[in-house]
Design a protein around this motif. Structure first.
Motif, PDB file in Angstrom:
ATOM      1  N   ARG A 113       0.752  -1.195  -0.153  1.00 49.86           N
ATOM      2  CA  ARG A 113      -0.145   0.010   0.040  1.00 49.86           C
ATOM      3  C   ARG A 113       0.639   1.224   0.034  1.00 49.86           C
ATOM      4  O   ARG A 113       0.319   2.451  -0.105  1.00 49.86           O
ATOM      5  CB  ARG A 113      -1.029  -0.037   1.229  1.00 49.86           C
ATOM      6  CG  ARG A 113      -2.020  -1.082   1.291  1.00 49.86           C
ATOM      7  CD  ARG A 113      -2.933  -0.808   2.489  1.00 49.86           C
ATOM      8  NE  ARG A 113      -4.014  -1.897   2.480  1.00 49.86           N
ATOM      9  CZ  ARG A 113      -4.067  -2.555   3.672  1.00 49.86           C
ATOM     10  NH1 ARG A 113      -3.296  -2.101   4.687  1.00 49.86           N
ATOM     11  NH2 ARG A 113      -5.185  -3.313   3.992  1.00 49.86           N
ATOM     12  N   ASP A 142      -5.757  -7.245  -0.221  1.00 52.18           N
ATOM     13  CA  ASP A 142      -6.940  -6.760   0.132  1.00 52.18           C
ATOM     14  C   ASP A 142      -7.550  -6.032  -1.259  1.00 52.18           C
ATOM     15  O   ASP A 142      -7.715  -7.201  -2.146  1.00 52.18           O
ATOM     16  CB  ASP A 142      -7.097  -5.747   1.318  1.00 52.18           C
ATOM     17  CG  ASP A 142      -6.499  -6.277   2.521  1.00 52.18           C
ATOM     18  OD1 ASP A 142      -6.567  -7.604   2.753  1.00 52.18           O
ATOM     19  OD2 ASP A 142      -6.385  -5.546   3.304  1.00 52.18           O
ATOM     20  N   ASP A 143      -8.244  -5.198  -1.202  1.00 54.74           N
ATOM     21  CA  ASP A 143      -9.130  -4.749  -2.293  1.00 54.74           C
ATOM     22  C   ASP A 143      -8.415  -3.878  -3.263  1.00 54.74           C
ATOM     23  O   ASP A 143      -8.949  -3.080  -4.242  1.00 54.74           O
ATOM     24  CB  ASP A 143     -10.288  -3.586  -1.674  1.00 54.74           C
ATOM     25  CG  ASP A 143      -9.786  -2.557  -0.787  1.00 54.74           C
ATOM     26  OD1 ASP A 143      -8.623  -2.468  -0.675  1.00 54.74           O
ATOM     27  OD2 ASP A 143     -10.728  -1.763  -0.588  1.00 54.74           O
ATOM     28  N   GLN A 144      -7.102  -3.842  -3.344  1.00 55.59           N
ATOM     29  CA  GLN A 144      -6.148  -3.103  -4.293  1.00 55.59           C
ATOM     30  C   GLN A 144      -6.570  -3.703  -5.800  1.00 55.59           C
ATOM     31  O   GLN A 144      -6.770  -4.999  -5.857  1.00 55.59           O
ATOM     32  CB  GLN A 144      -4.815  -3.308  -4.090  1.00 55.59           C
ATOM     33  CG  GLN A 144      -4.380  -2.353  -2.875  1.00 55.59           C
ATOM     34  CD  GLN A 144      -2.603  -2.536  -2.896  1.00 55.59           C
ATOM     35  OE1 GLN A 144      -2.190  -3.524  -2.636  1.00 55.59           O
ATOM     36  NE2 GLN A 144      -1.996  -1.254  -2.772  1.00 55.59           N
ATOM     37  N   GLU A 145      -6.480  -2.816  -6.853  1.00 53.67           N
ATOM     38  CA  GLU A 145      -6.507  -3.483  -8.090  1.00 53.67           C
ATOM     39  C   GLU A 145      -5.053  -3.950  -8.609  1.00 53.67           C
ATOM     40  O   GLU A 145      -4.111  -3.219  -8.432  1.00 53.67           O
ATOM     41  CB  GLU A 145      -7.077  -2.389  -9.057  1.00 53.67           C
ATOM     42  CG  GLU A 145      -7.541  -2.690 -10.129  1.00 53.67           C
ATOM     43  CD  GLU A 145      -6.169  -3.489 -11.276  1.00 53.67           C
ATOM     44  OE1 GLU A 145      -6.465  -4.477 -11.847  1.00 53.67           O
ATOM     45  OE2 GLU A 145      -5.087  -2.734 -11.280  1.00 53.67           O
ATOM     46  N   LYS A 171      -2.564 -12.112  -4.674  1.00 54.20           N
ATOM     47  CA  LYS A 171      -2.736 -11.050  -3.748  1.00 54.20           C
ATOM     48  C   LYS A 171      -2.549 -11.528  -2.260  1.00 54.20           C
ATOM     49  O   LYS A 171      -2.531 -12.898  -2.182  1.00 54.20           O
ATOM     50  CB  LYS A 171      -4.377 -10.679  -3.809  1.00 54.20           C
ATOM     51  CG  LYS A 171      -4.380  -9.491  -4.663  1.00 54.20           C
ATOM     52  CD  LYS A 171      -6.129  -8.938  -4.511  1.00 54.20           C
ATOM     53  CE  LYS A 171      -6.260  -7.733  -5.071  1.00 54.20           C
ATOM     54  NZ  LYS A 171      -7.692  -7.319  -4.714  1.00 54.20           N
ATOM     55  N   TRP A 173      -4.445 -11.336   1.577  1.00 55.93           N
ATOM     56  CA  TRP A 173      -5.654 -10.876   2.121  1.00 55.93           C
ATOM     57  C   TRP A 173      -5.187 -10.691   3.613  1.00 55.93           C
ATOM     58  O   TRP A 173      -4.951 -11.636   4.581  1.00 55.93           O
ATOM     59  CB  TRP A 173      -6.879 -11.562   2.083  1.00 55.93           C
ATOM     60  CG  TRP A 173      -7.308 -11.669   0.393  1.00 55.93           C
ATOM     61  CD1 TRP A 173      -7.022 -12.422  -0.506  1.00 55.93           C
ATOM     62  CD2 TRP A 173      -8.210 -10.531   0.132  1.00 55.93           C
ATOM     63  NE1 TRP A 173      -7.696 -11.920  -1.518  1.00 55.93           N
ATOM     64  CE2 TRP A 173      -8.343 -10.775  -1.243  1.00 55.93           C
ATOM     65  CE3 TRP A 173      -8.806  -9.515   0.760  1.00 55.93           C
ATOM     66  CZ2 TRP A 173      -9.279  -9.909  -2.027  1.00 55.93           C
ATOM     67  CZ3 TRP A 173      -9.852  -8.641  -0.003  1.00 55.93           C
ATOM     68  CH2 TRP A 173      -9.999  -8.979  -1.347  1.00 55.93           C
ATOM     69  N   ASN A 182      -3.231 -17.794   2.704  1.00 55.07           N
ATOM     70  CA  ASN A 182      -2.679 -16.777   1.707  1.00 55.07           C
ATOM     71  C   ASN A 182      -1.838 -17.338   0.825  1.00 55.07           C
ATOM     72  O   ASN A 182      -1.703 -16.780  -0.223  1.00 55.07           O
ATOM     73  CB  ASN A 182      -2.106 -15.536   2.650  1.00 55.07           C
ATOM     74  CG  ASN A 182      -3.148 -14.492   2.926  1.00 55.07           C
ATOM     75  OD1 ASN A 182      -3.670 -13.971   1.693  1.00 55.07           O
ATOM     76  ND2 ASN A 182      -3.346 -13.924   4.173  1.00 55.07           N
ATOM     77  N   PRO A 186      -6.116 -17.181  -2.504  1.00 55.05           N
ATOM     78  CA  PRO A 186      -6.079 -16.148  -3.607  1.00 55.05           C
ATOM     79  C   PRO A 186      -5.621 -16.580  -4.977  1.00 55.05           C
ATOM     80  O   PRO A 186      -4.832 -17.453  -4.905  1.00 55.05           O
ATOM     81  CB  PRO A 186      -5.143 -15.169  -2.946  1.00 55.05           C
ATOM     82  CG  PRO A 186      -5.155 -15.121  -1.562  1.00 55.05           C
ATOM     83  CD  PRO A 186      -5.299 -16.842  -1.306  1.00 55.05           C
TER      84      PRO A 186
END
Length: 337
Positions: A113, A142-145, A171, A173, A182, A186
């Motif tokens: 991030r 998480d919700d990142q593109e 990804k 999470w 993880n 994903p």
């Protein structure tokens, strides 16, 4: 010192509690060309901890790299300098681990991030050492593109001089999945990592995640510079015997797994003489004969007997004899059948 694409062609991933010095020594007996990585060490452990215990390695392990966990450029720079002093050939920044420990420390996958901060960390490390500085990351959290997250991180790393990128093509999470989940849940996106390589043709890029066979590895090498293998190499070390001949055109250092164990014995004896426990070394061999008759007896004998006080090389040899005996029985049955 810089990394060439061939330097990252095959590597064994840093794995907590697994890729310690005993594991790495044994892996080197199976492949002379694989790049080996330590377990992650935090900057605090490197700067303030018992470095002789935490960072020691046998020169036979080379080429070996140390993975650092941290998010403060100054601390990473200082730790990287110590890594170089110890003789490691590379320092790798962890930008992919999703464990609670790293989340609490705001490093690892959390850094996906904060690409600008990662760039600052890479620059600080590059300014402090002459050895290569690399990054191991995810494709997002998480919700990142994923495409946006991965390319943003890669571009800032490259702008600050990173020598190579190792991309776990999943990804992470940070909430809702355990570290174990993880590694599997994903979905994999190999195509995204391939697009990154096309966008950064001059940067060595290796792919990680979900690869378990030499044919899968070779297929990926048509698109990226390297492949990093984790659990597959640990649970089925026989995979490593194929690395040198199939990926580097060089002979395997051992004819078979039995010969590799024989080559490991002098190291085991030296470590036992220095006070190490047998189980701390043999725990890395439990998957060794997983595809062969007698493997269960091999594992059972090591699990039960290697932990006993005073256990020595005879315990390991007796466990290997379980596999030899099973193979002989199978051959005898084949002849008589």
């Amino acid at each position: 010192m810089t990394l060439r694409a061939t330097d990252v062609r095959f590597s064994v991933a840093p794995m907590m509690d697994w890729t310690d010095r005993h594991c790495r020594y044994f892996h080197r007996l199976l492949s002379r060309r694989a790049r080996l990585y330590t377990e992650m060490l935090t900057t605090g452990a490197v700067i303030h901890g018992d470095r002789a215990r935490l960072m020691a390695f046998d020169p036979f392990e080379q080429p070996v790299a140390l993975q650092l966990g941290g998010a403060e450029p100054a601390a990473l720079a200082k730790a990287a300098g110590l890594v170089e002093t110890f003789g490691y050939q590379e320092v790798n920044l962890n930008v992919g681990c999703p464990s609670d420990r790293v989340q609490n420390g705001a490093f690892g996958a959390c850094l996906m991030r904060e690409p600008a901060l990662v760039g600052d960390c890479v620059k600080a490390m590059k300014d402090s050492v002459a050895i290569p500085v690399t990054v191991k990351c995810r494709i997002g959290v998480d919700d990142q593109e994923p495409e946006q997250a991965l390319f943003a991180l890669a571009e800032t790393c490259v702008a600050n001089g990173v020598d190579a990128l190792f991309v776990h093509a999943r990804k992470a999470w940070l909430k809702g999945l355990s570290p174990k989940e993880n590694r599997d849940v994903p979905p994999l996106d190999y195509a995204l990592v391939r697009r990154l390589k096309r966008a950064l043709p001059d940067v060595p890029i290796a792919i990680n995640g979900g690869l378990t066979s030499m044919s899968q590895i070779e297929e990926q090498l048509d698109h990226v510079d390297g492949v990093m293998i984790g659990r597959a190499a640990y649970h089925d070390p026989a995979l490593l015997l194929a690395v040198d001949p199939r990926l580097f055109g060089a002979p395997a250092p051992a004819a078979d797994l039995f010969e590799a164990v024989d080559a490991f014995l002098p190291y085991v004896e030296r470590q036992l003489a220095a006070g190490e426990r047998l189980a701390n070394m043999t725990r890395h061999l439990l998957g060794l004969f997983s595809r062969m008759p007698g493997a269960r007896s091999f594992r059972r004998r090591l699990a039960l007997d290697a932990v006993k006080p005073g256990a020595g090389v005879e315990t390991l040899l007796a466990a290997v004899d379980e596999v030899r005996a099973a193979a002989a029985r199978r051959a005898e049955l084949a002849e008589t059948g």
